[in-house]
Design a protein around this motif. Sequence first.
Motif, PDB file in Angstrom:
ATOM      1  N   TYR A 270       0.834  -1.211   0.000  1.00 30.71           N
ATOM      2  CA  TYR A 270       0.000   0.000   0.000  1.00 30.71           C
ATOM      3  C   TYR A 270       0.868   1.261   0.000  1.00 30.71           C
ATOM      4  O   TYR A 270       0.551   2.246  -0.664  1.00 30.71           O
ATOM      5  CB  TYR A 270      -0.927   0.006   1.224  1.00 30.71           C
ATOM      6  CG  TYR A 270      -2.072  -0.989   1.176  1.00 30.71           C
ATOM      7  CD1 TYR A 270      -2.320  -1.777   0.050  1.00 30.71           C
ATOM      8  CD2 TYR A 270      -2.922  -1.144   2.267  1.00 30.71           C
ATOM      9  CE1 TYR A 270      -3.379  -2.680   0.013  1.00 30.71           C
ATOM     10  CE2 TYR A 270      -3.989  -2.044   2.238  1.00 30.71           C
ATOM     11  CZ  TYR A 270      -4.201  -2.814   1.112  1.00 30.71           C
ATOM     12  OH  TYR A 270      -5.249  -3.701   1.090  1.00 30.71           O
ATOM     13  N   VAL A 271       1.941   1.220   0.776  1.00 28.40           N
ATOM     14  CA  VAL A 271       2.833   2.387   0.828  1.00 28.40           C
ATOM     15  C   VAL A 271       3.464   2.625  -0.542  1.00 28.40           C
ATOM     16  O   VAL A 271       3.539   3.757  -1.022  1.00 28.40           O
ATOM     17  CB  VAL A 271       3.918   2.199   1.913  1.00 28.40           C
ATOM     18  CG1 VAL A 271       5.062   3.184   1.739  1.00 28.40           C
ATOM     19  CG2 VAL A 271       3.311   2.382   3.294  1.00 28.40           C
ATOM     20  N   GLU A 278      11.189   7.758  -2.638  1.00 30.38           N
ATOM     21  CA  GLU A 278      12.048   8.375  -1.595  1.00 30.38           C
ATOM     22  C   GLU A 278      11.330   8.455  -0.251  1.00 30.38           C
ATOM     23  O   GLU A 278      11.968   8.470   0.795  1.00 30.38           O
ATOM     24  CB  GLU A 278      12.470   9.801  -1.966  1.00 30.38           C
ATOM     25  CG  GLU A 278      13.038  10.025  -3.341  1.00 30.38           C
ATOM     26  CD  GLU A 278      11.963  10.291  -4.367  1.00 30.38           C
ATOM     27  OE1 GLU A 278      11.423  11.395  -4.390  1.00 30.38           O
ATOM     28  OE2 GLU A 278      11.661   9.356  -5.142  1.00 30.38           O
ATOM     29  N   ARG A 279      10.027   8.566  -0.289  1.00 27.90           N
ATOM     30  CA  ARG A 279       9.267   8.694   0.964  1.00 27.90           C
ATOM     31  C   ARG A 279       8.823   7.328   1.493  1.00 27.90           C
ATOM     32  O   ARG A 279       8.624   7.162   2.691  1.00 27.90           O
ATOM     33  CB  ARG A 279       7.998   9.504   0.721  1.00 27.90           C
ATOM     34  CG  ARG A 279       8.241  10.917   0.266  1.00 27.90           C
ATOM     35  CD  ARG A 279       8.062  11.841   1.422  1.00 27.90           C
ATOM     36  NE  ARG A 279       8.068  13.227   0.962  1.00 27.90           N
ATOM     37  CZ  ARG A 279       8.180  14.244   1.767  1.00 27.90           C
ATOM     38  NH1 ARG A 279       8.309  14.056   3.049  1.00 27.90           N
ATOM     39  NH2 ARG A 279       8.176  15.463   1.297  1.00 27.90           N
ATOM     40  N   ALA A 280       8.639   6.381   0.597  1.00 20.75           N
ATOM     41  CA  ALA A 280       8.012   5.109   0.979  1.00 20.75           C
ATOM     42  C   ALA A 280       8.846   4.361   2.028  1.00 20.75           C
ATOM     43  O   ALA A 280       8.301   3.866   3.028  1.00 20.75           O
ATOM     44  CB  ALA A 280       7.810   4.248  -0.256  1.00 20.75           C
ATOM     45  N   LEU A 281      10.149   4.322   1.822  1.00 20.42           N
ATOM     46  CA  LEU A 281      10.996   3.555   2.742  1.00 20.42           C
ATOM     47  C   LEU A 281      10.876   4.100   4.168  1.00 20.42           C
ATOM     48  O   LEU A 281      10.791   3.345   5.140  1.00 20.42           O
ATOM     49  CB  LEU A 281      12.452   3.571   2.262  1.00 20.42           C
ATOM     50  CG  LEU A 281      13.439   2.808   3.133  1.00 20.42           C
ATOM     51  CD1 LEU A 281      13.076   1.330   3.234  1.00 20.42           C
ATOM     52  CD2 LEU A 281      14.875   2.957   2.588  1.00 20.42           C
ATOM     53  N   PHE A 287       6.530   2.555  10.546  1.00 22.29           N
ATOM     54  CA  PHE A 287       5.510   1.548  10.869  1.00 22.29           C
ATOM     55  C   PHE A 287       6.149   0.335  11.548  1.00 22.29           C
ATOM     56  O   PHE A 287       5.626  -0.205  12.539  1.00 22.29           O
ATOM     57  CB  PHE A 287       4.794   1.138   9.579  1.00 22.29           C
ATOM     58  CG  PHE A 287       3.831  -0.008   9.750  1.00 22.29           C
ATOM     59  CD1 PHE A 287       2.660   0.153  10.476  1.00 22.29           C
ATOM     60  CD2 PHE A 287       4.098  -1.254   9.184  1.00 22.29           C
ATOM     61  CE1 PHE A 287       1.760  -0.906  10.631  1.00 22.29           C
ATOM     62  CE2 PHE A 287       3.212  -2.309   9.341  1.00 22.29           C
ATOM     63  CZ  PHE A 287       2.042  -2.138  10.064  1.00 22.29           C
ATOM     64  N   THR A 288       7.299  -0.086  11.029  1.00 19.86           N
ATOM     65  CA  THR A 288       7.930  -1.300  11.555  1.00 19.86           C
ATOM     66  C   THR A 288       8.358  -1.115  13.017  1.00 19.86           C
ATOM     67  O   THR A 288       8.341  -2.079  13.797  1.00 19.86           O
ATOM     68  CB  THR A 288       9.122  -1.701  10.668  1.00 19.86           C
ATOM     69  OG1 THR A 288       8.645  -1.852   9.329  1.00 19.86           O
ATOM     70  CG2 THR A 288       9.758  -3.001  11.123  1.00 19.86           C
ATOM     71  N   ALA A 289       8.693   0.118  13.390  1.00 20.16           N
ATOM     72  CA  ALA A 289       9.075   0.362  14.790  1.00 20.16           C
ATOM     73  C   ALA A 289       7.923  -0.029  15.721  1.00 20.16           C
ATOM     74  O   ALA A 289       8.145  -0.560  16.818  1.00 20.16           O
ATOM     75  CB  ALA A 289       9.447   1.830  14.974  1.00 20.16           C
ATOM     76  N   TYR A 290       6.694   0.218  15.298  1.00 20.79           N
ATOM     77  CA  TYR A 290       5.524  -0.147  16.103  1.00 20.79           C
ATOM     78  C   TYR A 290       5.157  -1.615  15.907  1.00 20.79           C
ATOM     79  O   TYR A 290       4.911  -2.342  16.866  1.00 20.79           O
ATOM     80  CB  TYR A 290       4.330   0.762  15.749  1.00 20.79           C
ATOM     81  CG  TYR A 290       4.572   2.189  16.188  1.00 20.79           C
ATOM     82  CD1 TYR A 290       4.185   2.617  17.451  1.00 20.79           C
ATOM     83  CD2 TYR A 290       5.247   3.090  15.374  1.00 20.79           C
ATOM     84  CE1 TYR A 290       4.444   3.921  17.880  1.00 20.79           C
ATOM     85  CE2 TYR A 290       5.507   4.387  15.784  1.00 20.79           C
ATOM     86  CZ  TYR A 290       5.110   4.789  17.035  1.00 20.79           C
ATOM     87  OH  TYR A 290       5.378   6.059  17.469  1.00 20.79           O
ATOM     88  N   PRO A 309      18.555  -0.311   2.938  1.00 21.79           N
ATOM     89  CA  PRO A 309      18.729   0.839   2.033  1.00 21.79           C
ATOM     90  C   PRO A 309      17.578   1.033   1.045  1.00 21.79           C
ATOM     91  O   PRO A 309      17.426   2.113   0.496  1.00 21.79           O
ATOM     92  CB  PRO A 309      20.027   0.483   1.276  1.00 21.79           C
ATOM     93  CG  PRO A 309      20.124  -1.011   1.348  1.00 21.79           C
ATOM     94  CD  PRO A 309      19.439  -1.440   2.600  1.00 21.79           C
ATOM     95  N   THR A 310      16.787   0.003   0.843  1.00 22.00           N
ATOM     96  CA  THR A 310      15.667   0.093  -0.098  1.00 22.00           C
ATOM     97  C   THR A 310      14.491  -0.711   0.450  1.00 22.00           C
ATOM     98  O   THR A 310      14.668  -1.558   1.346  1.00 22.00           O
ATOM     99  CB  THR A 310      16.027  -0.534  -1.468  1.00 22.00           C
ATOM    100  OG1 THR A 310      16.346  -1.925  -1.234  1.00 22.00           O
ATOM    101  CG2 THR A 310      17.206   0.162  -2.131  1.00 22.00           C
ATOM    102  N   ILE A 311      13.334  -0.487  -0.137  1.00 21.21           N
ATOM    103  CA  ILE A 311      12.177  -1.288   0.297  1.00 21.21           C
ATOM    104  C   ILE A 311      12.387  -2.750  -0.075  1.00 21.21           C
ATOM    105  O   ILE A 311      12.010  -3.646   0.678  1.00 21.21           O
ATOM    106  CB  ILE A 311      10.866  -0.756  -0.323  1.00 21.21           C
ATOM    107  CG1 ILE A 311      10.529   0.596   0.306  1.00 21.21           C
ATOM    108  CG2 ILE A 311       9.736  -1.749  -0.127  1.00 21.21           C
ATOM    109  CD1 ILE A 311       9.072   0.929   0.403  1.00 21.21           C
ATOM    110  N   ALA A 312      12.998  -2.983  -1.225  1.00 31.35           N
ATOM    111  CA  ALA A 312      13.235  -4.379  -1.630  1.00 31.35           C
ATOM    112  C   ALA A 312      14.079  -5.077  -0.564  1.00 31.35           C
ATOM    113  O   ALA A 312      13.802  -6.222  -0.171  1.00 31.35           O
ATOM    114  CB  ALA A 312      13.918  -4.413  -2.988  1.00 31.35           C
TER     115      ALA A 312
END
Length: 337
Positions: A270-271, A278-281, A287-290, A309-312
């Motif tokens: 969704y993100v 640049e913003r998605a990561l 979110f992952t912190a929570y 370093p990347t979403i992948a």
Amino acid sequence: MSLSPFLSPPLTLRGVTFDPPLFLAPMAEISHSAFRRLVADFGGAGGLFTEMLSAKMLLNEEMHRSPWTKRRACEGRVIYQLLVVDTKKLPEILEHLAPLAPDGLDLNSSCPAPTIRAMGGGADLFESPERMCGILRVLRAQFAGPLTVKIRLGIETDGWRARLGERLRMLRGEGVDGLTLHPRFAGDKLKREPRHELYAELAAEAQLPLIANGDILDPHYIHSRAAAFAPAAGLMLGRIAAARPWVFAQWRDPALVVDHAAVWQRFCDYVEEDFVAERALGRVKVFTAYFSCNFMFGHNFRMSVQSAPTIAAARERAANFFATGPALTRHINLCGL
Ligand SMILES: Cc1cc2nc3c(=O)[nH]c(=O)nc-3n(C[C@H](O)[C@H](O)[C@H](O)COP(=O)(O)O)c2cc1C
């Protein structure tokens, strides 16, 4: 009180019904379109607040495309929270927002972050009744739907209680329809116990429907403080929803079981759909912190995503973590989040 409190009655403000009266909190960098979509997939919330939106910045947004402003039908009722510091261009800003048909507008008068206060917003606005009053008059004149305000207790100096009482009367006088109260002082941030025991006297003083907020985890939290929460007309959940986007659905169905790996991956999908790369990561990391608080050894998961370093790369690291069959924590501790 029923087994799951606050599933009824619904809350109706200025003819708009929020059913059940359970709300997703406005949370900067969290309550964006992708996250609201995820929460909406599970259902159970009667209203979703956007994160605070700088009113002035809204004029630069493409409202139906921006992840800060756009809404999907699946979200149900969306209340737009505005960070406003003065009335300059406010009518124009509200006109720009109108095509989104907000189900409510909320004025942020609670944020204690130094940068927000330095610009005259959030908790600083709460301390400037004339400025706040001027802003509310424009909002009320321009917006026909529910107008709410989110506040804390103010600044903890002599006379705080009298100042709070004045503000509550002012809000009612300016045509505000409802109030979210996070009963901590501005300086408390998210520390100290929220003073839920104040709802009765403050709701009576405001004579406005009051949405209670602060550290609420689950129905047990409400049951164990039933008398304190009895005067509230609704509840707002923040950090627990960031950790468990299904918390509203689970409120109704405590036996609900979720596939944590699938939820995390869906959030990433969704993100990536709503945000530029640049913003998605950054959003995935926040979110992952929570979300990582759901796991016994979630710290490792969080750290590995934080350094991706990347979403992948984040996806690959997450897949490795989930492949280990990580044990879940029974209770989430919001302290430190
Ligand atoms: C990361 C984060 C961002 C927040 N951003 C906002 C915001 O944009 N507007 C606002 O009114 N409150 C904001 N808050 C405060 C929450 O809306 C809520 O009042 C607070 O977290 C207490 O509720 P909780 O204990 O359910 O989390 C934020 C809180 C967090 C943790």
